[in-house]
Design an enzyme around this catalytic site. Structure first.
Site, PDB file in Angstrom:
ATOM      1  N   ASP A 173       7.947 -10.216  43.289  1.00 11.48           N
ATOM      2  CA  ASP A 173       7.569 -10.628  44.642  1.00 11.48           C
ATOM      3  C   ASP A 173       6.963  -9.438  45.388  1.00 11.48           C
ATOM      4  O   ASP A 173       7.600  -8.399  45.544  1.00 11.48           O
ATOM      5  CB  ASP A 173       8.794 -11.152  45.394  1.00 11.48           C
ATOM      6  CG  ASP A 173       8.420 -12.028  46.575  1.00 11.48           C
ATOM      7  OD1 ASP A 173       7.545 -11.626  47.355  1.00 11.48           O
ATOM      8  OD2 ASP A 173       8.994 -13.123  46.715  1.00 11.48           O
ATOM      9  N   SER A 213       5.236 -16.209  50.522  1.00 10.80           N
ATOM     10  CA  SER A 213       5.811 -16.514  49.211  1.00 10.80           C
ATOM     11  C   SER A 213       6.028 -18.004  48.986  1.00 10.80           C
ATOM     12  O   SER A 213       6.030 -18.455  47.837  1.00 10.80           O
ATOM     13  CB  SER A 213       7.149 -15.786  49.044  1.00 10.80           C
ATOM     14  OG  SER A 213       6.956 -14.393  49.030  1.00 10.80           O
ATOM     15  N   HIS A 268      15.996 -18.833  48.577  1.00 12.88           N
ATOM     16  CA  HIS A 268      14.835 -18.148  49.154  1.00 12.88           C
ATOM     17  C   HIS A 268      13.545 -18.780  48.640  1.00 12.88           C
ATOM     18  O   HIS A 268      13.556 -19.568  47.688  1.00 12.88           O
ATOM     19  CB  HIS A 268      14.906 -16.658  48.823  1.00 12.88           C
ATOM     20  CG  HIS A 268      14.174 -15.792  49.786  1.00 12.88           C
ATOM     21  ND1 HIS A 268      13.115 -14.994  49.410  1.00 12.88           N
ATOM     22  CD2 HIS A 268      14.350 -15.591  51.118  1.00 12.88           C
ATOM     23  CE1 HIS A 268      12.675 -14.329  50.468  1.00 12.88           C
ATOM     24  NE2 HIS A 268      13.402 -14.682  51.517  1.00 12.88           N
ATOM     25  N   THR A 289      10.728 -18.178  46.814  1.00 15.08           N
ATOM     26  CA  THR A 289      10.217 -18.268  45.443  1.00 15.08           C
ATOM     27  C   THR A 289      11.092 -19.141  44.547  1.00 15.08           C
ATOM     28  O   THR A 289      10.588 -20.081  43.918  1.00 15.08           O
ATOM     29  CB  THR A 289      10.032 -16.873  44.841  1.00 15.08           C
ATOM     30  OG1 THR A 289       9.100 -16.138  45.655  1.00 15.08           O
ATOM     31  CG2 THR A 289       9.500 -16.944  43.419  1.00 15.08           C
ATOM     32  N   GLU A 302      12.835 -13.708  39.004  1.00 14.25           N
ATOM     33  CA  GLU A 302      12.165 -13.096  40.153  1.00 14.25           C
ATOM     34  C   GLU A 302      12.780 -11.747  40.499  1.00 14.25           C
ATOM     35  O   GLU A 302      13.987 -11.630  40.710  1.00 14.25           O
ATOM     36  CB  GLU A 302      12.251 -14.000  41.387  1.00 14.25           C
ATOM     37  CG  GLU A 302      11.482 -13.415  42.565  1.00 14.25           C
ATOM     38  CD  GLU A 302      11.889 -13.974  43.915  1.00 14.25           C
ATOM     39  OE1 GLU A 302      11.089 -13.828  44.861  1.00 14.25           O
ATOM     40  OE2 GLU A 302      12.998 -14.532  44.041  1.00 14.25           O
ATOM     41  N   ASP A 312       9.441  -7.005  47.312  1.00 15.64           N
ATOM     42  CA  ASP A 312       8.831  -7.495  48.551  1.00 15.64           C
ATOM     43  C   ASP A 312       9.611  -7.048  49.778  1.00 15.64           C
ATOM     44  O   ASP A 312       9.040  -6.528  50.747  1.00 15.64           O
ATOM     45  CB  ASP A 312       8.782  -9.020  48.478  1.00 15.64           C
ATOM     46  CG  ASP A 312       8.468  -9.684  49.804  1.00 15.64           C
ATOM     47  OD1 ASP A 312       7.294  -9.706  50.189  1.00 15.64           O
ATOM     48  OD2 ASP A 312       9.415 -10.199  50.454  1.00 15.64           O
ATOM     49  N   HIS A 319       8.630  -4.720  53.055  1.00 13.66           N
ATOM     50  CA  HIS A 319       8.663  -5.238  54.425  1.00 13.66           C
ATOM     51  C   HIS A 319       9.305  -4.243  55.392  1.00 13.66           C
ATOM     52  O   HIS A 319       8.951  -4.193  56.569  1.00 13.66           O
ATOM     53  CB  HIS A 319       9.429  -6.561  54.482  1.00 13.66           C
ATOM     54  CG  HIS A 319       8.590  -7.755  54.167  1.00 13.66           C
ATOM     55  ND1 HIS A 319       7.438  -8.057  54.848  1.00 13.66           N
ATOM     56  CD2 HIS A 319       8.746  -8.747  53.239  1.00 13.66           C
ATOM     57  CE1 HIS A 319       6.913  -9.174  54.358  1.00 13.66           C
ATOM     58  NE2 HIS A 319       7.689  -9.620  53.377  1.00 13.66           N
ATOM     59  N   HIS A 322       2.041 -12.279  45.786  1.00 20.05           N
ATOM     60  CA  HIS A 322       1.107 -11.707  46.766  1.00 20.05           C
ATOM     61  C   HIS A 322       1.276 -10.192  46.724  1.00 20.05           C
ATOM     62  O   HIS A 322       2.144  -9.668  46.029  1.00 20.05           O
ATOM     63  CB  HIS A 322       1.401 -12.233  48.180  1.00 20.05           C
ATOM     64  CG  HIS A 322       2.839 -12.023  48.592  1.00 20.05           C
ATOM     65  ND1 HIS A 322       3.346 -10.787  48.938  1.00 20.05           N
ATOM     66  CD2 HIS A 322       3.891 -12.876  48.666  1.00 20.05           C
ATOM     67  CE1 HIS A 322       4.633 -10.897  49.212  1.00 20.05           C
ATOM     68  NE2 HIS A 322       4.996 -12.165  49.051  1.00 20.05           N
ATOM     69  N   HIS A 362       2.315  -8.831  54.397  1.00 21.36           N
ATOM     70  CA  HIS A 362       1.777  -8.917  53.041  1.00 21.36           C
ATOM     71  C   HIS A 362       0.347  -8.410  53.016  1.00 21.36           C
ATOM     72  O   HIS A 362      -0.276  -8.211  54.058  1.00 21.36           O
ATOM     73  CB  HIS A 362       1.808 -10.366  52.557  1.00 21.36           C
ATOM     74  CG  HIS A 362       3.189 -10.918  52.414  1.00 21.36           C
ATOM     75  ND1 HIS A 362       3.460 -12.270  52.330  1.00 21.36           N
ATOM     76  CD2 HIS A 362       4.397 -10.299  52.346  1.00 21.36           C
ATOM     77  CE1 HIS A 362       4.767 -12.457  52.205  1.00 21.36           C
ATOM     78  NE2 HIS A 362       5.355 -11.276  52.226  1.00 21.36           N
TER      79      HIS A 362
END
Length: 596
Positions: free
Chosen positions: A93, A144, A202, A204, A369, A374, A378, A416, A504
């Site tokens: 992710d 996502s 979540h 994904t 995942e 990710d 962030h 992404h 992102h």
């Protein structure tokens, strides 16, 4: 001649005036789409377009599949026809290309293999690569939920939508629903599973089983009044509806949305950000208990585990259904792993043990995942994010080691990218998390090789009162941070635009493929095409009958003697075997269960 010179001078003066005046329009020749004017029919935003619903994206996916196959046929290359009994899709992710490059160096330096730049990630050696375009139907830079729906269902959709196309409705829970690869697989009698380092609800992982207007509706308390009774929260969908309630493996975080909050949970390292908050149930339902009841008639009782030891003690050869929930929220970043938490590698190995049943099953489809790459980005936690990629790489290695490359298609990609940059002119072998220009003694400011376009790191590095007088530099000198601060998991790298949560990135993401059907991954394509790669290669879903190759494969399987097992099914692949010594030697502590 004189008139041409005069015009030139006038034009030069106009340009000088244009750039000096902030509000002046640019010359007509370089006006953008938003500036209006005659922009050509191909950019006529008012022109009638076919709605970008599931049917639209189905056509896009099939066209890409047809184009790819024709390209192969043109050069008499037929490996695309190979069929996969098993499919494993790894989603890093937020794992954009800059993260892959920086993560490769981080791995080499962390393992002390050399300078770092020459290091290899496991998927670097996969034979086929491509680039996927990630935009959502309504967003240039995606989230996502929309990207995962594209990958797993073959339909791009809105930002925030899960398992629904662009016709979704808050007031109609059935409108716009799309099936996922897990539903396709279960219809073919395959085993299925989901492994993640995030909450199991979540975006994904949820896109493999849920159909809901908004990704944030993970608990009943998050569904707005206008949608109550119309949309069921994501956690309930996992245990109430297929395909979720038929998953053989469910491993991740998210005890709170599932209704079993652990009030005494320990947090040794305090991480910040919106993702560290989590909803709780208002209906007081214990969804894991309901899941156990649903599988009460299994020959071997289903297993529900909450710590690493119990996970590793599961009898994977006998248990058919396993749920492991290890934290109230997400599983802790691996660089600060809490006692009792399993690694992504361990969860992946356990999942493969549950899913693989040899000739007793028709194969499996598994999502793994690495979700906290990710979330580290962030928060501008570059060190935490890159360590998550390292852990993700170990899980991929485990899959390569424990599967047959003639039967198992492995895809590695991102949903992404992120607004993270790998920049400067750092010397060879310089710390990837260190300064880029410390060797340039005359530079007025040292800066880090990894920085962000936006995010909370802005405030951490803003000079405020520490800025020298008459200095135009608004950033705090790096020497004001101690070594302990800069090597902490919670250290934020500099971000140049203030945001509480970094965004992102919108560039294409890389796709790496290995095993039967992997040659279908080539060139640049829409992200939803990956669902059609899995469908065609796995003989499931909408591309199953694209041509006769699936029927031909069935005929070959029937001709194989029933009592003759595949000689390679229990052995590691050549790629895995070649890499085992490196991983084993470098990660002996991890494999023995020692904390990083």
């Amino acid at each position: 001649m004189h008139s041409e010179v005069l015009v030139g001078f006038l034009w030069a003066g106009l340009l000088a005036f244009s750039w000096a005046g902030v509000t002046t329009q640019p010359p007509p020749l370089i006006r953008t789409l938003s500036a209006g004017g005659d922009i050509g029919p191909q950019f006529d935003v008012g022109k009638h377009k076919e709605p970008e619903d599931a049917e639209f994206w189905h056509k896009v996916g099939l066209r890409q599949l047809e184009k790819t196959i024709k390209q192969a046929q043109r050069v008499k290359e037929h490996s695309y026809q190979k069929k996969a009994r098993n499919i494993i899709i790894f989603i890093g992710d937020g794992m954009g290309v800059s993260t892959i490059s920086a993560g490769r160096i981080y791995k080499g330096q962390y393992l002390k293999h050399g300078h770092g730049e020459e290091e290899h990630l496991v998927f670097d050696d996969f034979p086929n690569t491509g680039m996927a375009k990630t935009y959502n139907v309504d967003k240039q830079v995606p989230d996502s939920a929309g990207t995962a729906t594209a990958i797993f269902s073959g339909s791009k959709t809105h930002y925030g939508a899960i398992g629904m196309d662009a016709t979704r409705s808050k007031k109609n829970g059935q409108q716009g629903r799309v099936q996922s690869v897990m539903e396709w697989a279960q219809k073919e009698g395959k085993r299925t599973g989901v492994v993640t380092t995030t909450r199991i609800t979540h975006a994904t992982p949820a896109a493999t089983y849920a159909h809901i207007y908004d990704r944030d509706w993970e608990c009943d308390t998050e569904v707005p009044a206008e949608s109550v009774g119309i949309h069921v929260d994501i956690a309930r969908q996992l245990v109430e509806n297929a395909p979720g309630n038929r998953f053989n493996v469910i491993l991740g975080g998210g005890m709170s949305p599932m209704g079993i909050l652990n009030a005494s949970e320990v947090k040794t390292t305090i991480f910040e950000g919106p993702t560290e908050t989590i909803c709780s149930r208002g209906d007081k339902r214990n969804l894991p208990a309901e899941w156990l009841a649903h599988h009460a008639n299994d020959t071997v009782p289903p297993a529900l585990v909450h710590n690493r030891n119990d996970l590793l003690n599961v009898n994977v050869k006998e248990v058919d259904h396993l749920m492991g929930l290890f934290r109230n929220n997400h599983i802790t970043y691996s660089i600060a792993r809490e006692e009792g938490e399993p690694s992504l590698q361990e969860m992946t190995e356990t999942a493969l043990g549950i899913l693989e049943r040899g000739d007793e099953s028709k194969g499996y489809v598994l999502l793994v995942e690495g979700g906290r790459i990710d979330q580290g980005h962030h928060m501008n936690y570059a060190r935490a994010a890159l360590h998550e990629l390292y852990e993700f790489d170990l899980a991929i290695q485990a899959a390569v080691n424990n599967t047959d490359p003639e039967e198992t298609l492995i895809l590695v990609t991102a949903d992404h990218s992120h607004a993270v940059t790998f920049n400067g002119y750092a010397l060879r072998g310089a710390d990837i998390l260190g300064t880029a220009n410390s060797h340039e003694k005359n530079d007025p400011m040292f800066y880090e090789t990894i920085s962000y376009a936006n995010g909370p790191g802005y405030w951490d590095h803003l000079a405020n009162d520490s800025r020298p007088q008459n200095s135009s530099n608004m950033w705090m000198p790096l020497k004001h941070f101690t070594e302990e601060e800069r090597t902490a998991p919670t250290y934020r790298h500099l971000a140049t635009v203030p945001r509480k949560d970094e965004t992102h990135g919108g560039e294409d993401v890389a796709v790496f493929a290995y095993g039967p059907g992997s040659s279908l991954v080539r060139g640049v394509f829409e992200q939803n095409y990956l669902a059609y790669v899995m469908s065609y290669a796995g003989c499931l879903g909408p591309a199953k009958d694209f041509d006769d190759s699936c029927e031909d494969h069935k005929d070959e399987q029937r001709e194989r003697p029933l009592n003759k097992p595949n000689p390679k099914r229990s052995g590691a692949s050549d790629l895995g075997t070649s890499l085992i010594p490196i991983v084993t030697a470098a990660t002996a502590g991890i494999l023995c269960g020692h904390r990083l």
